[in-house]
Design a protein around this motif. Sequence first.
Motif, PDB file in Angstrom:
ATOM      1  N   VAL A  42       0.842  -1.199   0.000  1.00 48.74           N
ATOM      2  CA  VAL A  42       0.000   0.000   0.000  1.00 48.74           C
ATOM      3  C   VAL A  42       0.874   1.244   0.000  1.00 48.74           C
ATOM      4  O   VAL A  42       2.044   1.209   0.386  1.00 48.74           O
ATOM      5  N   SER A  43       0.276   2.356  -0.429  1.00 43.85           N
ATOM      6  CA  SER A  43       1.040   3.593  -0.631  1.00 43.85           C
ATOM      7  C   SER A  43       0.668   4.671   0.378  1.00 43.85           C
ATOM      8  O   SER A  43      -0.456   4.729   0.867  1.00 43.85           O
ATOM      9  N   MET A  44       1.632   5.553   0.623  1.00 41.49           N
ATOM     10  CA  MET A  44       1.454   6.664   1.551  1.00 41.49           C
ATOM     11  C   MET A  44       0.966   7.934   0.854  1.00 41.49           C
ATOM     12  O   MET A  44       0.280   8.757   1.449  1.00 41.49           O
ATOM     13  N   ASN A  45       1.359   8.121  -0.405  1.00 40.47           N
ATOM     14  CA  ASN A  45       1.077   9.352  -1.151  1.00 40.47           C
ATOM     15  C   ASN A  45       1.468   9.114  -2.607  1.00 40.47           C
ATOM     16  O   ASN A  45       1.723   7.963  -3.006  1.00 40.47           O
ATOM     17  N   LEU A  46       1.535  10.177  -3.400  1.00 43.87           N
ATOM     18  CA  LEU A  46       1.855  10.019  -4.828  1.00 43.87           C
ATOM     19  C   LEU A  46       3.255   9.461  -5.035  1.00 43.87           C
ATOM     20  O   LEU A  46       3.447   8.535  -5.837  1.00 43.87           O
ATOM     21  N   GLU A  47       4.236   9.999  -4.332  1.00 39.78           N
ATOM     22  CA  GLU A  47       5.605   9.499  -4.482  1.00 39.78           C
ATOM     23  C   GLU A  47       5.685   8.022  -4.127  1.00 39.78           C
ATOM     24  O   GLU A  47       6.332   7.228  -4.819  1.00 39.78           O
ATOM     25  N   SER A  48       5.038   7.649  -3.045  1.00 42.36           N
ATOM     26  CA  SER A  48       4.997   6.254  -2.613  1.00 42.36           C
ATOM     27  C   SER A  48       4.303   5.383  -3.660  1.00 42.36           C
ATOM     28  O   SER A  48       4.732   4.249  -3.927  1.00 42.36           O
ATOM     29  N   SER A  49       3.246   5.899  -4.274  1.00 43.25           N
ATOM     30  CA  SER A  49       2.534   5.159  -5.319  1.00 43.25           C
ATOM     31  C   SER A  49       3.448   4.888  -6.502  1.00 43.25           C
ATOM     32  O   SER A  49       3.430   3.789  -7.078  1.00 43.25           O
ATOM     33  N   HIS A  50       4.258   5.878  -6.875  1.00 41.92           N
ATOM     34  CA  HIS A  50       5.226   5.684  -7.956  1.00 41.92           C
ATOM     35  C   HIS A  50       6.201   4.555  -7.605  1.00 41.92           C
ATOM     36  O   HIS A  50       6.505   3.700  -8.448  1.00 41.92           O
ATOM     37  N   ARG A  51       6.680   4.564  -6.376  1.00 45.71           N
ATOM     38  CA  ARG A  51       7.649   3.536  -5.963  1.00 45.71           C
ATOM     39  C   ARG A  51       7.016   2.146  -5.976  1.00 45.71           C
ATOM     40  O   ARG A  51       7.640   1.168  -6.417  1.00 45.71           O
ATOM     41  N   ASN A  52       5.790   2.053  -5.499  1.00 44.70           N
ATOM     42  CA  ASN A  52       5.128   0.742  -5.488  1.00 44.70           C
ATOM     43  C   ASN A  52       4.825   0.246  -6.889  1.00 44.70           C
ATOM     44  O   ASN A  52       4.888  -0.964  -7.158  1.00 44.70           O
ATOM     45  N   LEU A  53       4.501   1.156  -7.782  1.00 43.95           N
ATOM     46  CA  LEU A  53       4.288   0.760  -9.177  1.00 43.95           C
ATOM     47  C   LEU A  53       5.573   0.191  -9.763  1.00 43.95           C
ATOM     48  O   LEU A  53       5.549  -0.848 -10.449  1.00 43.95           O
ATOM     49  N   GLU A  54       6.698   0.829  -9.481  1.00 39.43           N
ATOM     50  CA  GLU A  54       7.973   0.348  -9.989  1.00 39.43           C
ATOM     51  C   GLU A  54       8.326  -1.017  -9.414  1.00 39.43           C
ATOM     52  O   GLU A  54       8.801  -1.913 -10.129  1.00 39.43           O
ATOM     53  N   LEU A  62       4.886 -10.988  -7.424  1.00 42.39           N
ATOM     54  CA  LEU A  62       5.300 -10.975  -6.020  1.00 42.39           C
ATOM     55  C   LEU A  62       4.791  -9.734  -5.298  1.00 42.39           C
ATOM     56  O   LEU A  62       4.594  -9.753  -4.078  1.00 42.39           O
ATOM     57  N   VAL A  63       4.628  -8.635  -6.028  1.00 40.82           N
ATOM     58  CA  VAL A  63       4.188  -7.365  -5.430  1.00 40.82           C
ATOM     59  C   VAL A  63       2.941  -6.879  -6.149  1.00 40.82           C
ATOM     60  O   VAL A  63       2.940  -6.711  -7.368  1.00 40.82           O
ATOM     61  N   GLN A  64       1.884  -6.659  -5.385  1.00 43.25           N
ATOM     62  CA  GLN A  64       0.636  -6.115  -5.925  1.00 43.25           C
ATOM     63  C   GLN A  64       0.449  -4.727  -5.317  1.00 43.25           C
ATOM     64  O   GLN A  64       0.311  -4.595  -4.099  1.00 43.25           O
ATOM     65  N   PRO A  65       0.448  -3.657  -6.143  1.00 44.96           N
ATOM     66  CA  PRO A  65       0.427  -2.315  -5.577  1.00 44.96           C
ATOM     67  C   PRO A  65      -0.980  -1.750  -5.372  1.00 44.96           C
ATOM     68  O   PRO A  65      -1.893  -1.991  -6.157  1.00 44.96           O
ATOM     69  N   ALA A  66      -1.120  -0.998  -4.284  1.00 50.10           N
ATOM     70  CA  ALA A  66      -2.331  -0.213  -4.036  1.00 50.10           C
ATOM     71  C   ALA A  66      -1.905   1.247  -3.935  1.00 50.10           C
ATOM     72  O   ALA A  66      -0.849   1.552  -3.380  1.00 50.10           O
ATOM     73  N   PHE A  67      -2.726   2.134  -4.451  1.00 50.64           N
ATOM     74  CA  PHE A  67      -2.377   3.553  -4.482  1.00 50.64           C
ATOM     75  C   PHE A  67      -3.358   4.364  -3.640  1.00 50.64           C
ATOM     76  O   PHE A  67      -4.567   4.136  -3.699  1.00 50.64           O
ATOM     77  N   GLY A  68      -2.812   5.318  -2.869  1.00 53.24           N
ATOM     78  CA  GLY A  68      -3.672   6.131  -2.031  1.00 53.24           C
ATOM     79  C   GLY A  68      -2.882   7.155  -1.246  1.00 53.24           C
ATOM     80  O   GLY A  68      -1.745   7.497  -1.595  1.00 53.24           O
ATOM     81  N   PHE A  69      -3.493   7.647  -0.152  1.00 54.70           N
ATOM     82  CA  PHE A  69      -2.873   8.658   0.704  1.00 54.70           C
ATOM     83  C   PHE A  69      -3.155   8.302   2.150  1.00 54.70           C
ATOM     84  O   PHE A  69      -4.308   8.283   2.583  1.00 54.70           O
ATOM     85  N   HIS A  70      -2.086   8.002   2.900  1.00 53.32           N
ATOM     86  CA  HIS A  70      -2.245   7.626   4.302  1.00 53.32           C
ATOM     87  C   HIS A  70      -2.710   8.847   5.099  1.00 53.32           C
ATOM     88  O   HIS A  70      -2.113   9.927   5.013  1.00 53.32           O
ATOM     89  N   PRO A  71      -3.773   8.692   5.897  1.00 52.15           N
ATOM     90  CA  PRO A  71      -4.351   9.863   6.567  1.00 52.15           C
ATOM     91  C   PRO A  71      -3.569  10.414   7.753  1.00 52.15           C
ATOM     92  O   PRO A  71      -3.827  11.534   8.181  1.00 52.15           O
ATOM     93  N   GLU A  72      -2.618   9.649   8.306  1.00 53.58           N
ATOM     94  CA  GLU A  72      -1.897  10.134   9.482  1.00 53.58           C
ATOM     95  C   GLU A  72      -0.727  11.034   9.074  1.00 53.58           C
ATOM     96  O   GLU A  72       0.420  10.857   9.487  1.00 53.58           O
ATOM     97  N   GLN A  73      -1.051  12.051   8.263  1.00 52.05           N
ATOM     98  CA  GLN A  73      -0.091  13.054   7.828  1.00 52.05           C
ATOM     99  C   GLN A  73      -0.893  14.295   7.433  1.00 52.05           C
ATOM    100  O   GLN A  73      -2.113  14.207   7.267  1.00 52.05           O
TER     101      GLN A  73
END
Length: 270
Positions: A42-54, A62-73
């Motif tokens: 799972v992703s924390m934000n846009l930058e994190s989503s890019h990393r998980n996609l890569e 082996l890796v299944q990505p989810a994209f989003g924005f963690h609310p504790e920020q």
Amino acid sequence: MTYDDLSPLIDAHIHLDTYPEDQQLTILKDLQNSGLETVISVSMNLESSHRNLELARRYHELVQPAFGFHPEQPAPSIDEIQALFSFMEDHVNDMIAVGEVGLPYYSRIEALAAGEAWDNRPYEDLLEQFIMFAKQHHKPIVLHAVYEDADIACDLLEKHGVTSAHFHWFKGSPETTSRMANAGYFISFTPDILYEPEIRALAQKYPITQVMTETDGPWPFEGPFEGRVTHPRMTADVAAAWADIQGIDLRKARQMLYDNARRFYGLSTH
């Protein structure tokens, strides 16, 4: 009993992209030898989503990505929200789920305890946007929503008719727990199922067809995991503890947990 005798497991919630790169490589190298089939990163934000996609592109199933924005920020700006949703639209066929998204329970409690003003509306509005995206694109949604925040999340899910919801590492009242169970929502257990009475009590009563294993790594754990880097192989400990709580044979328990995760995330059986 060896891994060959048991069903594989799925880490249904991990922040793989936030580990140091050397630890990422070690985890991915170890994955299949640890009885794991895949991880949902799972992703924390846009930058994190890019990393998980890569990571997903490099390591395929082996890796299944989810994209989003963690609310504790801090809540994102309008431009940041637009950029994230644009990325998600562009990569909707690459993402297995919307997540991690939700409401900032811990940040809100800390702010109020410090006497600071707090406005929850931006987070609730953003969560509703994520729920609408999940509905539009027929994606499951992975939620960070505990205690009374879970009721707000349930209200929004019901408002938009979204039933494929995963409340990771959930804690809440018996009333909220029953509401979620009756709605068909899934929850997942971390390694703290071995030592947290609140989590063990939840594991005893939540429907066995609506539960999964997770680590939420790199979040560290206590008890027998003190001082250890959180690794997806810890889902085996979670499965064994859940089997013991339920009084289910380990082989059957692992198969059920695997099937639950596969069904929720729409993964094919290998």
